[in-house]
Design a protein around this motif. Structure first.
Motif, PDB file in Angstrom:
ATOM      1  N   GLU A 155       0.833  -1.199   0.000  1.00  0.00           N
ATOM      2  CA  GLU A 155       0.000   0.000   0.000  1.00  0.00           C
ATOM      3  C   GLU A 155       0.874   1.258   0.000  1.00  0.00           C
ATOM      4  O   GLU A 155       0.556   2.248  -0.643  1.00  0.00           O
ATOM      5  CB  GLU A 155      -0.919   0.008   1.228  1.00  0.00           C
ATOM      6  CG  GLU A 155      -1.882  -1.162   1.299  1.00  0.00           C
ATOM      7  CD  GLU A 155      -2.927  -1.108   0.203  1.00  0.00           C
ATOM      8  OE1 GLU A 155      -3.442  -0.003  -0.072  1.00  0.00           O
ATOM      9  OE2 GLU A 155      -3.204  -2.169  -0.387  1.00  0.00           O
ATOM     10  N   SER A 156       1.961   1.189   0.738  1.00  0.00           N
ATOM     11  CA  SER A 156       2.898   2.323   0.768  1.00  0.00           C
ATOM     12  C   SER A 156       4.276   1.807   1.151  1.00  0.00           C
ATOM     13  O   SER A 156       4.421   0.747   1.777  1.00  0.00           O
ATOM     14  CB  SER A 156       2.433   3.401   1.768  1.00  0.00           C
ATOM     15  OG  SER A 156       2.416   2.882   3.095  1.00  0.00           O
ATOM     16  N   TYR A 157       5.289   2.582   0.761  1.00  0.00           N
ATOM     17  CA  TYR A 157       6.676   2.209   1.038  1.00  0.00           C
ATOM     18  C   TYR A 157       7.499   3.481   1.115  1.00  0.00           C
ATOM     19  O   TYR A 157       7.380   4.369   0.266  1.00  0.00           O
ATOM     20  CB  TYR A 157       7.211   1.295  -0.058  1.00  0.00           C
ATOM     21  CG  TYR A 157       8.704   1.090   0.010  1.00  0.00           C
ATOM     22  CD1 TYR A 157       9.243   0.149   0.884  1.00  0.00           C
ATOM     23  CD2 TYR A 157       9.573   1.842  -0.765  1.00  0.00           C
ATOM     24  CE1 TYR A 157      10.610  -0.029   0.967  1.00  0.00           C
ATOM     25  CE2 TYR A 157      10.936   1.669  -0.687  1.00  0.00           C
ATOM     26  CZ  TYR A 157      11.454   0.736   0.175  1.00  0.00           C
ATOM     27  OH  TYR A 157      12.801   0.562   0.271  1.00  0.00           O
ATOM     28  N   GLN A 158       8.333   3.585   2.151  1.00  0.00           N
ATOM     29  CA  GLN A 158       9.127   4.802   2.331  1.00  0.00           C
ATOM     30  C   GLN A 158      10.333   4.509   3.213  1.00  0.00           C
ATOM     31  O   GLN A 158      10.287   3.638   4.087  1.00  0.00           O
ATOM     32  CB  GLN A 158       8.276   5.906   2.972  1.00  0.00           C
ATOM     33  CG  GLN A 158       8.991   7.237   3.139  1.00  0.00           C
ATOM     34  CD  GLN A 158       8.124   8.268   3.850  1.00  0.00           C
ATOM     35  OE1 GLN A 158       6.979   7.987   4.211  1.00  0.00           O
ATOM     36  NE2 GLN A 158       8.657   9.450   4.060  1.00  0.00           N
ATOM     37  N   VAL A 159      11.425   5.217   2.964  1.00  0.00           N
ATOM     38  CA  VAL A 159      12.613   5.134   3.809  1.00  0.00           C
ATOM     39  C   VAL A 159      12.920   6.526   4.328  1.00  0.00           C
ATOM     40  O   VAL A 159      13.020   7.488   3.560  1.00  0.00           O
ATOM     41  CB  VAL A 159      13.831   4.594   3.030  1.00  0.00           C
ATOM     42  CG1 VAL A 159      15.080   4.625   3.896  1.00  0.00           C
ATOM     43  CG2 VAL A 159      13.567   3.171   2.564  1.00  0.00           C
ATOM     44  N   ASN A 160      13.005   6.653   5.646  1.00  0.00           N
ATOM     45  CA  ASN A 160      13.356   7.923   6.283  1.00  0.00           C
ATOM     46  C   ASN A 160      14.872   7.999   6.396  1.00  0.00           C
ATOM     47  O   ASN A 160      15.485   7.255   7.162  1.00  0.00           O
ATOM     48  CB  ASN A 160      12.712   8.025   7.664  1.00  0.00           C
ATOM     49  CG  ASN A 160      12.899   9.405   8.286  1.00  0.00           C
ATOM     50  OD1 ASN A 160      13.974   9.991   8.232  1.00  0.00           O
ATOM     51  ND2 ASN A 160      11.835   9.916   8.893  1.00  0.00           N
ATOM     52  N   ARG A 161      15.495   8.883   5.624  1.00  0.00           N
ATOM     53  CA  ARG A 161      16.953   8.940   5.580  1.00  0.00           C
ATOM     54  C   ARG A 161      17.558   9.529   6.847  1.00  0.00           C
ATOM     55  O   ARG A 161      18.755   9.351   7.097  1.00  0.00           O
ATOM     56  CB  ARG A 161      17.405   9.740   4.362  1.00  0.00           C
ATOM     57  CG  ARG A 161      17.017   9.097   3.046  1.00  0.00           C
ATOM     58  CD  ARG A 161      17.768   9.696   1.890  1.00  0.00           C
ATOM     59  NE  ARG A 161      17.437   9.014   0.643  1.00  0.00           N
ATOM     60  CZ  ARG A 161      18.107   9.180  -0.491  1.00  0.00           C
ATOM     61  NH1 ARG A 161      19.136  10.017  -0.529  1.00  0.00           N
ATOM     62  NH2 ARG A 161      17.751   8.537  -1.577  1.00  0.00           N
ATOM     63  N   ASP A 162      16.755  10.206   7.627  1.00  0.00           N
ATOM     64  CA  ASP A 162      17.259  10.781   8.880  1.00  0.00           C
ATOM     65  C   ASP A 162      17.298   9.726   9.985  1.00  0.00           C
ATOM     66  O   ASP A 162      18.279   9.612  10.728  1.00  0.00           O
ATOM     67  CB  ASP A 162      16.406  11.971   9.310  1.00  0.00           C
ATOM     68  CG  ASP A 162      16.528  13.138   8.337  1.00  0.00           C
ATOM     69  OD1 ASP A 162      17.629  13.327   7.772  1.00  0.00           O
ATOM     70  OD2 ASP A 162      15.525  13.846   8.130  1.00  0.00           O
TER      71      ASP A 162
END
Length: 607
Positions: free
Chosen positions: A380-387
């Protein structure tokens, strides 16, 4: 460290490969400067109309390491590299080879022993460049790319072109002083004219290569991956290597030829997973270089990463992994246990000291040739938080399954367990019994039969250790499926990210032992995995996504194995009823998760 080179070397190749070396052609890239071997003079690269060869070596093996006024290591060549002339192997020579080292007095002792009225063995002590000159002459190399042919200012510009430079070379010559045929007891004991003994000699030699400084270097990994062919030159032995995936040139089937050489031309296309299977176990004098070598290998994925040694080491590591994951290179999630059956590490991990999130696979072992076949198809969703280096995945399709520790797996046998030997003996008996049969009868198969079968498959096809297994409730034992986990757990979550491993079957179709020895791929096997996650806790207020559940990526679930020409999830055409008859990723996931589609998506925060 100094190199002892025996002029009359014995090749461990199963066929004469000199014709392959002579016919090898160069690519389109032309170095600015080359060394002309005939007189060892630097000339323009355009002079090499018939191509050039590239040198791969560890600079620490080119002389003595001393510190300069700034406290930095540098090499001082005191001319103690050794060339042994008129050396010939016979029964007496074999015993004394064990004594030969890089120490001058011991070399001279060996030479005195080897000399006889019928044969005079001579030793010359030379600089590294004169040693290279001798080796290039012996192997009919006309032009050589060698980084020391450049002044300091021009060297940096050329080194930035390393991938093109090595890829365009006719072949790479690898200087590996540790590389030799040695049975670890009385020196060389192999009859190179006998095929079985010759195969054994090749594998013995490759073991010494895997332990060498050259093999363990991050920089040489970049050079190997960029090369099409490699000639490994050791103390008294040499070996020609060619990619198994390019053509049927005689070589040996192991990770150098199967996973690394001719990297961009392989069936899987050269994946991140494939490189990480080696990169996590390489070293460099500068930790930054472990990552910067990978940036050079994947410029299309890492074009925003600056090669800058002023940046903090941890930041450099975080930048690389977050950049890769952000580009949906989810093959990074394809990793299993790095433990052997007795609980020890199979390979020494060199990136463990950095605070890397679990989804990088730094705690495990990536198998080669893995690709992500579904990307975000079922997410449904995919994300990587670089912080924060957190990975967020939301999906309606997932399994929550109980798992059982495999009794003979690495979590079940502590290193000091007094029953380890007994259990190991049982394991070997099960394995021997299983391998003695051609197939299993689904009606009479036992759980141990199936577990040992999957354990062998996980190791040989998946390149990682089986540690746990899952059995569907009220189902036959033939429906067992294995897991390879970096941590112990009793319950895990499996997400719909299909990871496919392209595995070349060597000698499997023809059943010809020579096919095995020459590394001939008869067909491809496709191994399918799903990533596995373990819940860490149920309350973390520092989580930016607002999700209360925190997870760790801990390994893979082996779905099944199929032959390229017969798309069924069967192993040796024997175990149970086949439930999948397709290679289409979307169809496979639809079948696997048809009863596990939830009404609302679940959010996974992976740290």
């Amino acid at each position: 460290m100094y190199f002892t080179y025996y002029h009359n070397q014995t090749s461990v190749d199963l066929a004469d490969t000199s014709s392959y070396r002579n016919r090898a052609t160069s690519g389109t890239y032309q170095p600015k400067w080359l060394i002309r071997v005939s007189d060892w003079v630097r000339v323009p690269g355009s002079d090499a109309t018939n191509g050039y060869c590239a040198l791969s070596y560890r600079w620490r093996q080119a002389g003595d390491i001393v510190q300069n006024d700034q406290g930095k290591d540098q090499i001082v060549d005191k001319g103690k590299h050794c060339i042994v002339e008129e050396y010939n192997r016979d029964k007496n020579d074999r015993v004394e080879l064990k004594r030969t080292t890089n120490e001058r007095e011991e070399i001279e002792d060996a030479v005195r022993f080897l000399s006889s009225p019928e044969r005079t063995v001579t030793v010359k002590y030379v600089t590294y460049e004169k040693l290279l000159h001798k080796i290039c002459t012996d192997f009919q190399i006309d032009y050589l790319w060698y980084d020391k042919a450049y002044e300091e200012d021009g060297r940096i510009d050329e080194i930035e072109k390393i991938p093109e430079l090595y890829n365009s070379a006719r072949f790479t010559i690898a200087m590996v002083p540790e590389f030799r045929v040695d049975d670890g007891n009385n020196g060389i004991q192999y009859d190179m004219n006998h095929m079985g003994s010759s195969i054994q000699a090749r594998y013995s030699a490759t073991r010494t290569m895997f332990q060498s400084l050259w093999w363990k270097s991050s920089w040489t990994l970049r050079e190997i991956i960029s090369s099409k062919h490699i000639l490994v030159v050791g103390s008294d032995t040499n070996m020609w290597q060619h990619s198994l995936h390019s053509c049927r040139i005689p070589t040996i089937a192991f990770s150098l030829s199967d996973s690394l050489l001719d990297f961009k031309s392989q069936e899987a296309g050269g994946t991140v997973n494939q490189v990480l299977s080696e990169a996590h176990f390489r070293t460099s004098s500068k930790p930054h270089d472990i990552i910067f070598t990978l940036v050079d290998i994947f410029p299309e994925l890492c074009n925003e990463i600056e090669v800058n040694y002023e940046i903090d080491e941890q930041t450099v590591f975080n930048m690389f992994y977050s950049c890769i994951a952000d580009k949906l290179e989810l093959s990074i999630l394809c990793f299993g246990s790095n433990r052997s059956m007795d609980g020890g590490e199979r390979r020494v991990n060199t990136v463990r000291g950095y605070k890397l999130p679990s989804w990088t696979g730094a705690a495990g072992l990536h198998p080669s040739h893995a690709v992500t076949t579904t990307k975000d198809l079922f997410l449904e969703s995919y994300q990587v938080n670089r912080d924060t280096m957190e990975m967020y995945i939301a999906t309606k399709n997932y399994w929550k399954i109980p798992v059982t520790r495999y009794e003979y797996g690495c979590f079940s046998i502590p290193e000091m367990d007094i029953d380890k030997k007994h259990r190991s003996t049982q394991y070997k008996k099960f394995k021997k019994d299983r391998l003695g049969r051609k197939w299993l009868d689904p009606d009479s198969v036992t759980q141990n039969d199936v577990l040992i079968e999957w354990d062998v498959n996980m190791t040989t096809q998946g390149s990682c250790t089986m540690t746990h297994y899952h059995q569907h409730q009220d189902d036959k034992v033939t429906r067992l499926r294995p897991l390879s986990l970096t941590e112990d757990c009793e319950e895990c979550f499996v997400l719909p990210i299909l990871l496919e491993l392209h595995k070349g079957a060597i000698g499997g179709g023809a059943g010809d032992r020579r096919h095995v020895s020459l590394g001939i791929i008869d067909f491809y096997i496709h191994v399918y995995f799903l990533p596995v996650f373990k819940r860490c806790n149920t309350s973390n207020n520092n989580n930016n996504s607002g999700c209360s559940d925190i997870y760790k990526a801990v390994g893979v679930y082996l779905v099944g194995i199929s032959h390229h020409e017969e798309p069924t999830f069967r192993w040796n055409h024997c175990i149970g009823k086949d439930d999948i008859h397709t290679h289409d990723p979307e169809e496979i996931l639809n079948i696997l998760f048809e009863n596990d589609c939830h009404e609302n998506p679940k959010e996974f925060t992976i740290v």
